[in-house]
Design a protein around this motif. Structure first.
Motif, PDB file in Angstrom:
ATOM      1  N   ASN A  57     -47.429 -56.171 -43.319  1.00  0.00           N
ATOM      2  CA  ASN A  57     -48.324 -55.257 -42.217  1.00  0.00           C
ATOM      3  C   ASN A  57     -49.466 -54.499 -42.965  1.00  0.00           C
ATOM      4  O   ASN A  57     -49.275 -53.966 -44.080  1.00  0.00           O
ATOM      5  N   PRO A  58     -50.581 -54.460 -42.481  1.00  0.00           N
ATOM      6  CA  PRO A  58     -51.786 -53.842 -43.041  1.00  0.00           C
ATOM      7  C   PRO A  58     -51.614 -52.473 -43.456  1.00  0.00           C
ATOM      8  O   PRO A  58     -51.962 -51.979 -44.482  1.00  0.00           O
ATOM      9  N   LYS A  59     -50.628 -51.744 -42.697  1.00  0.00           N
ATOM     10  CA  LYS A  59     -50.396 -50.246 -42.819  1.00  0.00           C
ATOM     11  C   LYS A  59     -49.612 -50.158 -44.273  1.00  0.00           C
ATOM     12  O   LYS A  59     -49.873 -49.174 -44.970  1.00  0.00           O
ATOM     13  N   SER A  60     -48.841 -51.078 -44.660  1.00  0.00           N
ATOM     14  CA  SER A  60     -48.088 -50.967 -45.915  1.00  0.00           C
ATOM     15  C   SER A  60     -48.961 -51.164 -46.914  1.00  0.00           C
ATOM     16  O   SER A  60     -49.052 -50.439 -48.144  1.00  0.00           O
ATOM     17  N   VAL A  61     -50.012 -51.942 -46.974  1.00  0.00           N
ATOM     18  CA  VAL A  61     -51.171 -52.268 -47.899  1.00  0.00           C
ATOM     19  C   VAL A  61     -52.012 -50.918 -48.087  1.00  0.00           C
ATOM     20  O   VAL A  61     -51.984 -50.339 -49.288  1.00  0.00           O
ATOM     21  N   PHE A  62     -52.271 -50.409 -47.222  1.00  0.00           N
ATOM     22  CA  PHE A  62     -53.064 -49.002 -47.092  1.00  0.00           C
ATOM     23  C   PHE A  62     -52.177 -47.868 -47.653  1.00  0.00           C
ATOM     24  O   PHE A  62     -52.640 -47.120 -48.403  1.00  0.00           O
ATOM     25  N   TYR A  63     -50.947 -47.948 -47.280  1.00  0.00           N
ATOM     26  CA  TYR A  63     -50.000 -46.990 -47.871  1.00  0.00           C
ATOM     27  C   TYR A  63     -49.989 -46.933 -49.514  1.00  0.00           C
ATOM     28  O   TYR A  63     -50.266 -45.974 -50.094  1.00  0.00           O
ATOM     29  N   PHE A  64     -49.837 -48.047 -50.109  1.00  0.00           N
ATOM     30  CA  PHE A  64     -49.482 -48.300 -51.465  1.00  0.00           C
ATOM     31  C   PHE A  64     -51.150 -48.094 -52.128  1.00  0.00           C
ATOM     32  O   PHE A  64     -50.859 -47.576 -53.204  1.00  0.00           O
ATOM     33  N   ASN A  65     -51.964 -48.561 -51.565  1.00  0.00           N
ATOM     34  CA  ASN A  65     -53.251 -48.490 -52.123  1.00  0.00           C
ATOM     35  C   ASN A  65     -53.675 -46.824 -52.012  1.00  0.00           C
ATOM     36  O   ASN A  65     -54.336 -46.521 -53.109  1.00  0.00           O
ATOM     37  N   ASN A  66     -53.452 -46.103 -51.146  1.00  0.00           N
ATOM     38  CA  ASN A  66     -53.662 -44.586 -51.220  1.00  0.00           C
ATOM     39  C   ASN A  66     -52.456 -43.918 -51.811  1.00  0.00           C
ATOM     40  O   ASN A  66     -53.007 -42.620 -52.071  1.00  0.00           O
ATOM     41  N   LEU A  67     -51.600 -44.381 -52.251  1.00  0.00           N
ATOM     42  CA  LEU A  67     -50.524 -43.531 -52.932  1.00  0.00           C
ATOM     43  C   LEU A  67     -50.818 -42.756 -54.322  1.00  0.00           C
ATOM     44  O   LEU A  67     -50.600 -41.725 -54.471  1.00  0.00           O
ATOM     45  N   LEU A  68     -51.542 -43.407 -55.120  1.00  0.00           N
ATOM     46  CA  LEU A  68     -51.753 -42.984 -56.372  1.00  0.00           C
ATOM     47  C   LEU A  68     -53.018 -41.816 -56.263  1.00  0.00           C
ATOM     48  O   LEU A  68     -53.286 -40.902 -57.161  1.00  0.00           O
ATOM     49  N   ARG A  69     -53.622 -42.041 -55.142  1.00  0.00           N
ATOM     50  CA  ARG A  69     -54.660 -40.919 -54.762  1.00  0.00           C
ATOM     51  C   ARG A  69     -54.086 -39.450 -54.327  1.00  0.00           C
ATOM     52  O   ARG A  69     -54.599 -38.296 -54.486  1.00  0.00           O
ATOM     53  N   ASN A  70     -52.860 -39.579 -53.952  1.00  0.00           N
ATOM     54  CA  ASN A  70     -52.037 -38.179 -53.838  1.00  0.00           C
ATOM     55  C   ASN A  70     -51.658 -37.708 -54.884  1.00  0.00           C
ATOM     56  O   ASN A  70     -50.822 -38.153 -55.603  1.00  0.00           O
ATOM     57  N   PRO A  71     -52.136 -36.500 -55.173  1.00  0.00           N
ATOM     58  CA  PRO A  71     -51.945 -35.532 -56.175  1.00  0.00           C
ATOM     59  C   PRO A  71     -50.375 -35.192 -56.465  1.00  0.00           C
ATOM     60  O   PRO A  71     -49.939 -34.607 -57.491  1.00  0.00           O
ATOM     61  N   ASP A  72     -49.404 -35.158 -55.026  1.00  0.00           N
ATOM     62  CA  ASP A  72     -48.245 -34.722 -55.101  1.00  0.00           C
ATOM     63  C   ASP A  72     -47.243 -35.768 -55.584  1.00  0.00           C
ATOM     64  O   ASP A  72     -46.092 -35.611 -55.704  1.00  0.00           O
ATOM     65  N   PHE A  73     -47.648 -36.964 -55.693  1.00  0.00           N
ATOM     66  CA  PHE A  73     -46.838 -38.171 -55.762  1.00  0.00           C
ATOM     67  C   PHE A  73     -46.710 -38.478 -57.387  1.00  0.00           C
ATOM     68  O   PHE A  73     -47.686 -38.319 -58.225  1.00  0.00           O
ATOM     69  N   SER A  74     -45.422 -38.408 -58.006  1.00  0.00           N
ATOM     70  CA  SER A  74     -45.036 -38.953 -59.158  1.00  0.00           C
ATOM     71  C   SER A  74     -43.823 -39.907 -58.856  1.00  0.00           C
ATOM     72  O   SER A  74     -43.037 -39.356 -58.212  1.00  0.00           O
ATOM     73  N   LEU A  75     -43.594 -40.749 -59.982  1.00  0.00           N
ATOM     74  CA  LEU A  75     -42.204 -41.264 -60.331  1.00  0.00           C
ATOM     75  C   LEU A  75     -41.787 -40.698 -61.642  1.00  0.00           C
ATOM     76  O   LEU A  75     -42.497 -41.236 -62.557  1.00  0.00           O
ATOM     77  N   ASP A  76     -40.548 -40.112 -61.747  1.00  0.00           N
ATOM     78  CA  ASP A  76     -40.279 -39.692 -62.981  1.00  0.00           C
ATOM     79  C   ASP A  76     -39.655 -40.879 -63.773  1.00  0.00           C
ATOM     80  O   ASP A  76     -39.461 -42.144 -63.077  1.00  0.00           O
TER      81      ASP A  76
END
Length: 151
Positions: A57-76
């Motif tokens: 699904n193209p929405k999945s690619v878009f989701y992961f491509n923009n995930l690192l741009r989100n300042p609140d996202f982090s994986l411990d």
């Protein structure tokens, strides 16, 4: 009569909100996302077609491509390995589905046009996998927490 109008308005708002939530969830089905540190593409990884469809699904690619741009996202540190393992499980599931489709083509059970759809979907699923791996690598390389291997 005056007391029933506000109650009716509140019930209407609640029903409308519930409908809007169901519509939003319906749009998000068939996409991959991160839940509790795991990559979730379908209810079960055993449902290979659902995983394949969500990964392609193209929405999945878009989701992961923009995930690192989100300042609140982090994986411990503890969630990174869980994330990678769940992503690899989904990749193996989509690979098995694609190989199964090739087997069905060779046995004459599906047409070459159907298989071409699978091939194009597989290419976009690999793009989703690559984008998700970039998220994993980005969280490792640009982490704000110290590595467990550092002293």
């Amino acid at each position: 009569m005056k007391n029933t109008q506000p109650i009716g308005a509140m019930v209407g708002c609640v029903l409308g909100l519930g409908l809007a939530v169901n519509i939003a969830q319906g749009e998000e089905r068939g996409t991959c996302s991160i839940s509790d540190g795991k990559v979730v593409c379908a209810e079960s990884v055993a449902d290979r077609k659902a995983v394949f469809d969500a990964m392609s699904n193209p929405k999945s690619v878009f989701y992961f491509n923009n995930l690192l741009r989100n300042p609140d996202f982090s994986l411990d540190v503890n969630r990174r390995e869980t994330y990678r393992r769940s992503l690899e499980r989904n990749r193996r599931s989509m690979d098995r589905y694609a190989r199964n489709q090739l087997r069905l083509l060779r046995r004459g059970k599906i047409s070459s046009a159907e298989y071409e759809k699978t091939v194009s979907g597989y290419k976009s699923a690999v793009a989703t996998y690559t984008a998700a791996m970039h998220v994993y690598r980005g969280t490792v390389w640009h982490s704000k927490t110290k590595s467990r291997f550092e002293e």
